[in-house]
Design a protein around this motif. Structure first.
Motif, PDB file in Angstrom:
ATOM      1  N   PHE A 262      -0.802   3.310   6.029  1.00 24.76           N
ATOM      2  CA  PHE A 262       0.371   3.300   5.164  1.00 24.76           C
ATOM      3  C   PHE A 262       0.028   3.580   3.701  1.00 24.76           C
ATOM      4  N   ASP A 263      -1.225   3.420   3.327  1.00 26.00           N
ATOM      5  CA  ASP A 263      -1.601   3.428   1.913  1.00 26.00           C
ATOM      6  C   ASP A 263      -1.232   4.716   1.170  1.00 26.00           C
ATOM      7  N   PRO A 264      -1.488   5.910   1.733  1.00 29.28           N
ATOM      8  CA  PRO A 264      -1.079   7.119   0.999  1.00 29.28           C
ATOM      9  C   PRO A 264       0.424   7.149   0.717  1.00 29.28           C
ATOM     10  N   VAL A 265       1.225   6.680   1.677  1.00 25.50           N
ATOM     11  CA  VAL A 265       2.672   6.630   1.471  1.00 25.50           C
ATOM     12  C   VAL A 265       3.002   5.646   0.352  1.00 25.50           C
ATOM     13  N   CYS A 266       2.402   4.446   0.402  1.00 30.67           N
ATOM     14  CA  CYS A 266       2.687   3.418  -0.605  1.00 30.67           C
ATOM     15  C   CYS A 266       2.311   3.897  -2.002  1.00 30.67           C
ATOM     16  N   VAL A 267       1.129   4.481  -2.136  1.00 40.30           N
ATOM     17  CA  VAL A 267       0.682   4.952  -3.451  1.00 40.30           C
ATOM     18  C   VAL A 267       1.551   6.120  -3.919  1.00 40.30           C
ATOM     19  N   GLY A 268       1.866   7.037  -3.001  1.00 37.50           N
ATOM     20  CA  GLY A 268       2.730   8.157  -3.351  1.00 37.50           C
ATOM     21  C   GLY A 268       4.102   7.698  -3.807  1.00 37.50           C
ATOM     22  N   LEU A 269       4.646   6.664  -3.175  1.00 35.56           N
ATOM     23  CA  LEU A 269       5.950   6.136  -3.574  1.00 35.56           C
ATOM     24  C   LEU A 269       5.863   5.413  -4.917  1.00 35.56           C
ATOM     25  N   ALA A 270       4.702   4.836  -5.211  1.00 30.09           N
ATOM     26  CA  ALA A 270       4.533   4.145  -6.495  1.00 30.09           C
ATOM     27  C   ALA A 270       4.560   5.118  -7.666  1.00 30.09           C
ATOM     28  N   ILE A 271       4.037   6.325  -7.460  1.00 28.11           N
ATOM     29  CA  ILE A 271       4.027   7.332  -8.520  1.00 28.11           C
ATOM     30  C   ILE A 271       5.364   8.069  -8.462  1.00 28.11           C
ATOM     31  N   ASP A 272       6.383   7.447  -9.028  1.00 24.31           N
ATOM     32  CA  ASP A 272       7.741   7.954  -8.847  1.00 24.31           C
ATOM     33  C   ASP A 272       8.055   9.189  -9.678  1.00 24.31           C
ATOM     34  N   ARG A 273       7.348   9.413 -10.769  1.00 28.88           N
ATOM     35  CA  ARG A 273       7.672  10.539 -11.650  1.00 28.88           C
ATOM     36  C   ARG A 273       7.093  11.858 -11.169  1.00 28.88           C
ATOM     37  N   TYR A 274       6.020  11.798 -10.398  1.00 29.53           N
ATOM     38  CA  TYR A 274       5.292  13.011 -10.034  1.00 29.53           C
ATOM     39  C   TYR A 274       4.994  13.038  -8.537  1.00 29.53           C
ATOM     40  N   ASN A 275       4.689  14.219  -8.031  1.00 32.38           N
ATOM     41  CA  ASN A 275       4.173  14.371  -6.679  1.00 32.38           C
ATOM     42  C   ASN A 275       2.668  14.123  -6.716  1.00 32.38           C
ATOM     43  N   THR A 276       2.135  13.553  -5.651  1.00 35.71           N
ATOM     44  CA  THR A 276       0.707  13.253  -5.597  1.00 35.71           C
ATOM     45  C   THR A 276       0.030  14.088  -4.526  1.00 35.71           C
ATOM     46  N   ALA A 277      -0.900  14.940  -4.931  1.00 33.83           N
ATOM     47  CA  ALA A 277      -1.689  15.740  -3.987  1.00 33.83           C
ATOM     48  C   ALA A 277      -2.913  14.919  -3.587  1.00 33.83           C
ATOM     49  N   PHE A 278      -2.889  14.363  -2.388  1.00 32.66           N
ATOM     50  CA  PHE A 278      -3.975  13.496  -1.937  1.00 32.66           C
ATOM     51  C   PHE A 278      -5.139  14.304  -1.361  1.00 32.66           C
ATOM     52  N   LEU A 279      -6.323  13.729  -1.475  1.00 27.81           N
ATOM     53  CA  LEU A 279      -7.482  14.215  -0.728  1.00 27.81           C
ATOM     54  C   LEU A 279      -7.481  13.492   0.607  1.00 27.81           C
ATOM     55  N   ALA A 280      -7.709  14.216   1.700  1.00 28.27           N
ATOM     56  CA  ALA A 280      -7.735  13.612   3.034  1.00 28.27           C
ATOM     57  C   ALA A 280      -8.823  14.268   3.876  1.00 28.27           C
ATOM     58  N   LYS A 281      -9.390  13.508   4.800  1.00 24.03           N
ATOM     59  CA  LYS A 281     -10.472  14.046   5.612  1.00 24.03           C
ATOM     60  C   LYS A 281     -10.003  15.240   6.436  1.00 24.03           C
ATOM     61  N   ARG A 282     -10.885  16.193   6.599  1.00 23.54           N
ATOM     62  CA  ARG A 282     -10.564  17.450   7.279  1.00 23.54           C
ATOM     63  C   ARG A 282     -10.024  17.226   8.684  1.00 23.54           C
ATOM     64  N   GLU A 283     -10.535  16.204   9.359  1.00 22.06           N
ATOM     65  CA  GLU A 283     -10.159  15.982  10.753  1.00 22.06           C
ATOM     66  C   GLU A 283      -8.660  15.757  10.937  1.00 22.06           C
ATOM     67  N   LEU A 284      -7.984  15.260   9.894  1.00 22.60           N
ATOM     68  CA  LEU A 284      -6.552  14.999  10.017  1.00 22.60           C
ATOM     69  C   LEU A 284      -5.739  16.284  10.117  1.00 22.60           C
TER      70      LEU A 284
END
Length: 222
Positions: free
Chosen positions: A68-90
């Protein structure tokens, strides 16, 4: 199913990837998830005043407890979109890969910081309305501290001169379900620190925010 060797396009981002379509795709997804997480998990955000108002050129770095963490952090940054780094396997699964691609996510090798990752991060930070997001722990850690955190945030901060916004995600129980809380801290400016020093400062700050979040969660539960 996509072969791992064909995942380079998710790692080698272009500035044009952060276009109007992806911006709106992210915003619409954000709106739907915000409603869901507020109702289902009583999501609470603390410290939004620390989000830079004049620029999206910053890196948000948080602890990693669950999926859930990427969603929670992304929702916390309400002013901007967040481009996350994620492992290739996903990105191997075609549906998941498509969704993450359209959310601006960057595929990375968790074992080392590659030049392609730094280049992609620079482009995301240059894109209007987008910031960067990552988890220095590198994988989910439910209890305790990480002895060897990943240094990607510090490497990217050094390469881009972008500040790091520390964050902590706290998971507590609400009856039979979960309650989620995100605590944001003051940005850490890059001031010429070496990578190890900056990583240590960041992890100390995240630990302090975790303690603050746990206390806040306890106060809300009492």
């Amino acid at each position: 199913m996509t072969e791992p060797q064909n995942l380079n396009r998710f790692a080698q981002r272009k500035l044009s990837d952060y276009n109007t379509f992806r911006w709106w795709f992210y915003r619409l997804s954000w709106s739907g998830l915000w409603i869901l997480f507020r109702l289902r998990y009583d999501l609470v955000i603390v410290g939004r005043e620390h989000i830079p108002r004049d620029t999206s050129r910053f890196i948000v770095a948080a602890n990693h407890v669950s999926n859930f963490d990427p969603v929670c952090v992304g929702l916390a940054i309400d002013r901007y979109n967040t481009a996350f780094l994620a492992k290739r396997e996903l990105f191997v699964h075609p549906v998941m890969g498509w969704i993450m691609d359209h959310l601006g996510t960057i595929a990375v090798n968790r074992d080392k910081v590659e030049i392609a990752t730094v280049r992609a991060a620079k482009l995301a930070l240059e894109a209007k309305g987008w910031c960067m997001g990552l988890f220095p722990e590198g994988t989910r850690v439910k209890d305790g501290k990480v002895s060897d955190p990943k240094k990607g945030a510090a490497f990217i901060a050094r390469a881009t001169q972008a500040p790091i916004l520390p964050a902590a995600v706290t998971h507590t129980q609400r009856g039979r379900g979960k309650r989620l809380l995100v605590t944001l801290g003051a940005p850490i400016p890059y001031e010429g620190q070496d990578v190890d020093t900056l990583t240590e400062i960041l992890m100390h700050r995240i630990e302090a925010l975790k303690a603050q979040g746990e206390q806040c969660a306890a106060d809300r539960a009492s």
